[in-house]
Design an enzyme around this catalytic site. Structure first.
Site, mmCIF file in Angstrom:
data_model
loop_
_atom_site.group_PDB
_atom_site.id
_atom_site.type_symbol
_atom_site.label_atom_id
_atom_site.label_comp_id
_atom_site.label_asym_id
_atom_site.label_seq_id
_atom_site.Cartn_x
_atom_site.Cartn_y
_atom_site.Cartn_z
ATOM 1 N N GLU A 133 0.789 -1.249 0.000
ATOM 2 C CA GLU A 133 0.000 0.000 0.000
ATOM 3 C C GLU A 133 0.812 1.286 0.000
ATOM 4 O O GLU A 133 0.518 2.213 0.751
ATOM 5 C CB GLU A 133 -0.951 -0.009 1.217
ATOM 6 C CG GLU A 133 -1.880 -1.221 1.251
ATOM 7 C CD GLU A 133 -2.828 -1.241 2.462
ATOM 8 O OE1 GLU A 133 -2.621 -0.468 3.408
ATOM 9 O OE2 GLU A 133 -3.774 -2.052 2.454
ATOM 10 N N GLU A 240 -6.433 -10.758 -0.913
ATOM 11 C CA GLU A 240 -7.273 -10.470 0.270
ATOM 12 C C GLU A 240 -8.746 -10.370 -0.110
ATOM 13 O O GLU A 240 -9.459 -9.470 0.330
ATOM 14 C CB GLU A 240 -6.820 -9.154 0.932
ATOM 15 C CG GLU A 240 -5.336 -9.099 1.265
ATOM 16 C CD GLU A 240 -4.909 -7.836 2.015
ATOM 17 O OE1 GLU A 240 -5.787 -7.118 2.541
ATOM 18 O OE2 GLU A 240 -3.703 -7.570 2.065
HETATM 19 C C1 HXH Z 1 -5.706 -4.492 4.155
HETATM 20 N N1 HXH Z 1 -5.778 -3.094 3.991
HETATM 21 C C2 HXH Z 1 -4.362 -4.929 4.718
HETATM 22 O O1 HXH Z 1 -3.468 -5.264 3.673
HETATM 23 C C3 HXH Z 1 -4.470 -6.135 5.650
HETATM 24 O O2 HXH Z 1 -3.216 -6.358 6.233
HETATM 25 C C4 HXH Z 1 -5.483 -5.896 6.734
HETATM 26 O O3 HXH Z 1 -5.558 -7.032 7.598
HETATM 27 C C5 HXH Z 1 -6.787 -5.589 6.135
HETATM 28 C C6 HXH Z 1 -6.851 -4.956 4.949
HETATM 29 C C7 HXH Z 1 -6.959 -2.580 3.311
HETATM 30 C C8 HXH Z 1 -7.264 -1.198 3.741
HETATM 31 C C9 HXH Z 1 -6.651 -0.149 3.176
HETATM 32 C C10 HXH Z 1 -6.903 1.141 3.581
HETATM 33 C C11 HXH Z 1 -7.820 1.370 4.585
HETATM 34 C C12 HXH Z 1 -8.444 0.313 5.169
HETATM 35 C C13 HXH Z 1 -8.170 -0.967 4.752
HETATM 36 O O4 HXH Z 1 -8.089 2.632 5.009
HETATM 37 C C14 HXH Z 1 -8.942 3.424 4.337
HETATM 38 C C15 HXH Z 1 -9.235 4.588 4.934
HETATM 39 C C16 HXH Z 1 -10.092 5.454 4.312
HETATM 40 C C17 HXH Z 1 -10.625 5.129 3.076
HETATM 41 C C18 HXH Z 1 -10.334 3.957 2.497
HETATM 42 C C19 HXH Z 1 -9.491 3.100 3.115
#
Ligand code: HXH
Length: 333
Positions: A133, A240
């Protein structure tokens, strides 16, 4: 439900079928995991904060237990994740007396972390999400602002891959991200991966997280993303996968069970998505769900804390849903 088709077996000529697991689910979902999945990923237990809480302390008990479970059930295991802006402890970014660590110190610590973690699981974990990410969602910004970027600069990414390759030359190394089918973000991922390839950085695959929902991304968008990523000559893994019954903006909290309409839409989504994945079996080598049965999913807490979600193909009792049956009906006409 003992004689239903096994998901991994149905897909054995296409790609591996994985699930994210933790210490609770390898017990509570043992049968389900052992029956339908031939690969696992640690949901949290191999992340920086879990394995390296302090400079001179590594905690591998949980990760080791998950790997032992994989071996016991002849499953493969993916590693998640080495360099990320989240779930990473502050100490790595700090120098003497509360100052910020220097570029050299942070790189040395990154190398030491990767050496130790990848080295411990060398020969057992066949693929790593090396960098997670780092692309920014906002269209006018290139990379996500993080302390890795601030302290080291853009080349923290390539160093992570080089260190991982040195630690285990046989491991497949992935760049992993979400919103990976959004055209603007997709093109930035492609630009990043191309620049790594141009500089001879060891990278073998792109991880498409696949946190999707009933409305999007469209099959056309997913197809275009797969085509463009595959054109880089790398393998792809869906790392995922879950299909939320709620759109991202939908904050409703009134449901105690999914509606019939949701379940039907979800089944069609799963069917269309796996049809597409099967078309690309030569580039897609694994599809991992971010969980297994719906008694537990991280989506129960995201983006709405405490709201139940039903994103998988096995329900809260581990029974197959309509979505499951659409996945195992692989007749291509
Ligand atoms: C994943 N991120 C990770 O890779 C994994 O390690 C974890 O267990 C779960 C999900 C996904 C993710 C990315 C960004 C996020 C939330 C989840 O935060 C956001 C915040 C605001 C708007 C969109 C996403």
């Amino acid at each position: 439900m003992n004689n239903i088709p096994k998901l991994w077996e149905v897909y054995k000529d296409y790609f591996d079928i994985g699930a994210a697991v933790n210490l609770e689910t390898i017990k509570g979902s043992k049968e389900l995991l052992a029956t339908h999945f031939n690969s696992i990923t640690a949901e949290n237990d191999m992340k920086f904060v879990s394995v390296h809480p302090a400079e001179n302390s590594y905690t591998f008990e949980a990760g080791d237990e998950l790997l032992a479970f994989a071996k016991q059930h002849s499953m493969k295991m993916r590693g998640h994740t080495l360099v990320w802006h989240n779930q990473t402890t502050d100490w790595i970014f700090e120098g003497e007396n509360g100052e910020t660590a220097s570029r050299e110190l942070l790189l040395a610590r990154m190398k030491s972390h990767i050496d130790t973690v990848v080295g411990r699981y060398k020969g057992s974990i066949y693929a790593w999400d090396v960098v997670n990410e780092v692309i920014e969602d906002k269209s006018d910004v290139w990379l996500r602002d993080s302390r890795w970027l601030q302290i080291i600069g853009e080349d923290f990414i390539e160093h992570a891959f080089r260190y991982a390759h040195e630690a285990d030359p046989d491991a497949l190394l992935f760049y992993n991200d979400y919103n990976e089918c959004n055209p603007e973000k997709r093109d930035k991922v492609i630009k990043l991966v191309k620049s790594l390839q141009d500089r001879g950085v060891p990278i073998h695959g792109i991880g498409l997280q696949g946190h999707w929902n009933l409305s999007g991304p469209s099959i056309a968008e997913i197809r275009e993303a797969i085509e463009k990523y595959a054109a880089l000559g790398l393998q792809l893994q869906v790392t995922e996968l879950d299909i939320s019954v709620f759109d991202y903006e939908d904050r409703r909290t009134d449901l105690t069970a999914p509606t019939a309409e949701m379940l039907e839409k979800q089944a069609n989504r799963y069917k269309e998505i796996f049809e597409l994945f099967r078309e690309y079996k030569d580039v897609i080598t694994a599809v991992t769900f971010w969980g297994a049965g719906e008694d537990y999913t991280w989506l129960d807490d995201f983006p709405v804390k405490g709201r139940k979600n039903w994103p998988f193909v096995f329900d809260e009792k581990h029974e197959p849903k309509t979505s499951f049956w659409r996945l195992v009906d692989c007749s291509e006409n």
